[in-house]
Design a protein around this motif. Structure first.
Motif, short mmCIF file in Angstrom:
data_model
loop_
_atom_site.label_atom_id
_atom_site.label_comp_id
_atom_site.label_asym_id
_atom_site.label_seq_id
_atom_site.Cartn_x
_atom_site.Cartn_y
_atom_site.Cartn_z
N LEU A 1 0.83 -1.21 0.00
CA LEU A 1 0.00 0.00 0.00
C LEU A 1 0.87 1.25 0.00
O LEU A 1 0.61 2.19 -0.75
N ALA A 2 1.88 1.26 0.85
CA ALA A 2 2.76 2.43 0.93
C ALA A 2 3.48 2.68 -0.39
O ALA A 2 3.55 3.82 -0.86
N GLY B 1 2.52 1.67 -3.34
CA GLY B 1 1.50 2.08 -4.30
C GLY B 1 1.13 3.54 -4.18
O GLY B 1 0.68 4.16 -5.14
N ARG B 2 1.34 4.09 -3.02
CA ARG B 2 1.04 5.51 -2.79
C ARG B 2 2.27 6.39 -2.95
O ARG B 2 2.24 7.56 -2.61
N GLY B 3 3.37 5.78 -3.43
CA GLY B 3 4.54 6.58 -3.77
C GLY B 3 5.76 6.42 -2.88
O GLY B 3 6.80 7.02 -3.15
N ALA B 4 5.67 5.64 -1.82
CA ALA B 4 6.84 5.44 -0.94
C ALA B 4 7.91 4.64 -1.67
O ALA B 4 7.60 3.79 -2.52
#
Length: 85
Positions: free
Chosen positions: A52-53, A55-58
């Motif tokens: 998730l992280a 996928g959100r740009g991390a």
């Protein structure tokens, strides 16, 4: 090609992802750290949270390192209950 390689390639095809973007060793190392230092069922959940992280740009390596560090500092559990909080 190993079974893991075959699985990742097939799973990526199913999810329309590029297998070249999958770092199996990073994910497995995180899962190992959480399973051994926190609790076993936390390993797949942590891998999901990492996804998730990312996928959100991390950054994958940075996020995995942060979670591994958190696992390393997790209080020892003697009877299955958390000593944190």
């Amino acid at each position: 090609m190993t079974v893991m390689d075959e699985w990742v390639t097939a799973a990526c095809a199913e999810l329309e992802l590029d297998p070249a973007e999958v770092s199996v060793p990073v994910v497995l190392d995180l899962a190992k750290d959480v399973a051994h230092q926190v609790l076993r069922p936390g390993a797949p959940v942590s891998a999901y949270l990492l996804g998730l992280a990312v996928g959100r740009g991390a950054d994958l390596a940075t996020a995995a390192s942060r979670l591994s560090g958190l696992a390393a500092s997790w209080p020892v559990q003697l009877d299955g209950t958390s000593l944190a909080g």
